[in-house]
Design an enzyme around this catalytic site. Structure first.
Site, PDB file in Angstrom:
ATOM      1  N   SER A   1     -50.105 -28.450   0.119  1.00  8.73           N
ATOM      2  CA  SER A   1     -50.658 -29.013   1.353  1.00  8.73           C
ATOM      3  C   SER A   1     -51.366 -30.337   1.069  1.00  8.73           C
ATOM      4  O   SER A   1     -50.764 -31.260   0.558  1.00  8.73           O
ATOM      5  CB  SER A   1     -51.603 -27.994   2.008  1.00  8.73           C
ATOM      6  OG  SER A   1     -51.891 -28.349   3.334  1.00  8.73           O
TER       7      SER A   1
ATOM      8  N   HIS B   1     -46.904 -21.577   5.671  1.00 10.05           N
ATOM      9  CA  HIS B   1     -47.529 -22.653   4.915  1.00 10.05           C
ATOM     10  C   HIS B   1     -48.249 -22.151   3.668  1.00 10.05           C
ATOM     11  O   HIS B   1     -48.305 -22.848   2.661  1.00 10.05           O
ATOM     12  CB  HIS B   1     -48.523 -23.387   5.830  1.00 10.05           C
ATOM     13  CG  HIS B   1     -49.111 -24.620   5.235  1.00 10.05           C
ATOM     14  ND1 HIS B   1     -48.368 -25.741   4.933  1.00 10.05           N
ATOM     15  CD2 HIS B   1     -50.393 -24.915   4.880  1.00 10.05           C
ATOM     16  CE1 HIS B   1     -49.152 -26.676   4.423  1.00 10.05           C
ATOM     17  NE2 HIS B   1     -50.390 -26.199   4.370  1.00 10.05           N
TER      18      HIS B   1
ATOM     19  N   ASP C   1     -43.031 -22.716   8.028  1.00  8.50           N
ATOM     20  CA  ASP C   1     -44.287 -23.476   7.978  1.00  8.50           C
ATOM     21  C   ASP C   1     -44.598 -24.084   9.348  1.00  8.50           C
ATOM     22  O   ASP C   1     -43.801 -24.857   9.892  1.00  8.50           O
ATOM     23  CB  ASP C   1     -44.172 -24.586   6.923  1.00  8.50           C
ATOM     24  CG  ASP C   1     -45.518 -25.189   6.548  1.00  8.50           C
ATOM     25  OD1 ASP C   1     -46.438 -25.149   7.384  1.00  8.50           O
ATOM     26  OD2 ASP C   1     -45.632 -25.702   5.422  1.00  8.50           O
TER      27      ASP C   1
END
Length: 359
Positions: A169, A327, A299
């Protein structure tokens, strides 16, 4: 008659002594039970009244089980907090793991569990997060975080031989930009659902952000919850299959997060600002290290279409798409993520050996 009276007295004394012994035994049993019950009572009390403290204790216990030791490194007055296991110089390069926005080094615990025990691994708290120094906005932009991470690498001597960098991320954005600016330090890099790209398909999270910007109203940022409901919504956003946590566990997570919400908002505004929003995209042409990409197909934070963007810009990168995964790959598919990383490192070692023989 006298004999009967004497026998009666003896029986009474015997019964009395028996009662005393029985009471003593009961007291001993109750006392022993009380001692054994103390940890259980402490656990229940902590779970009911201080669930956040209990969750931190659980992470401490898990780190101990995995052989991870929390350490500190300093650059001038700046402090880095990290956990590590093993020593560099083994068959595989060292691993440095960078967590995502508002997480901590402990988010990698499920992945570390499935890594080889002799693998040298380092998990660091990103700038301002958990035990690492909290300074100002200049350290929270992607470029600022890259500079700080390089200081950390130098402070623990990780740059003495090429290491493998993993980021997820926000941490994936940082890892990619780090690879662009410090290629000599790396053997390779793994980007897990990285932020910082121009995504062909807009994710649920990006859609919400755009609507917030257009409305110009002060609304709660989906990744910065302040209530149990908002926390549950965040878990649904980040996970394809959200963990089924009891309410007290959710309360503990929230208690540990909410004191940092002001800081999280400051970081968030930096990483979605013009300087950082597309940092990885803008630096892709500078990346020369071997790249692995891992992405959950479901995601909702940063769309999986970003994998195609990376593949187009970095033709030799290896892409692994995980079905039924959102995610939070480290939470939902830790065993698979660990295996993919180890297999990638093994393949790189074989490739390097072959190149040496040919030369």
């Amino acid at each position: 008659m006298r004999r009967r009276r004497l026998n009666g007295r003896r029986r009474a004394v015997t019964v009395g002594r028996g009662l005393e012994q029985a009471c003593a035994a009961m007291e001993l049993i109750m006392l022993s039970g009380g001692i054994l019950a103390l940890p259980v009572l402490a656990f229940i009390t902590s779970f009911l009244f201080w669930p956040g403290v209990l969750l931190k204790a659980y992470n401490w216990y898990w780190r101990c089980r995995l052989g991870l030791v929390v350490r500190y490194a300093h650059t001038a007055s700046y402090r880095f907090c990290y956990s590590s296991r093993g020593t560099p110089g083994g068959a595989m390069p060292s691993l440095l793991l960078l967590h995502g926005f508002s997480a901590t080094k402990d988010m990698w615990l499920p992945v570390v569990k499935h890594l080889p025990r002799d693998q040298h691994v380092v998990c660091v708290d990103m700038p301002g997060h958990e035990g690492t120094s909290r300074t100002g906005a200049e350290d929270y932009s992607i470029q600022g975080q890259v500079r700080r991470i390089h200081q950390f690498v130098q402070s623990i001597g990780l740059d003495k031989r090429p290491f493998h960098l993993v980021g997820t991320s926000m941490g994936g954005n940082v890892a990619g930009v780090y690879a662009a600016h410090y290629p000599a330090c790396l053997s390779s890099v793994t980007l897990v659902c990285p932020a910082g790209l121009v995504y062909p398909t807009e994710s649920e999270f990006i859609t919400r952000l755009r609507k917030m910007e257009e409305s110009e109203q002060e609304e709660a940022i989906p990744l910065i919850p302040s209530t149990i409901q908002e926390l549950e919504d965040m878990l649904k956003l980040c996970c394809y299959t959200p963990p089924n946590l009891p309410r007290q566990a959710l309360r503990g997570l929230l208690d540990n997060r909410t004191p940092n919400n002001g800081f999280y908002k400051e970081v968030f505004m930096e990483i979605v600002g013009e300087k950082s929003r597309h940092s990885l995209q803008e630096n892709l042409h500078l990346i020369t290290s071997p790249v692995q990409v891992i992405w959950g197909t479901e995601d909702q934070v940063v769309d999986v279409s970003g994998a195609a963007v990376l593949q187009a810009a970095l033709p030799n990168c290896q892409v692994a798409l995980l079905d039924n995964c959102g995610h939070s790959v480290a939470l939902e598919r830790p065993r698979k993520a660990a295996k993919l990383i180890v297999d990638f490192l093994s393949a790189q070692e074989v490739s390097d050996e072959s190149a040496k023989k040919l030369s």
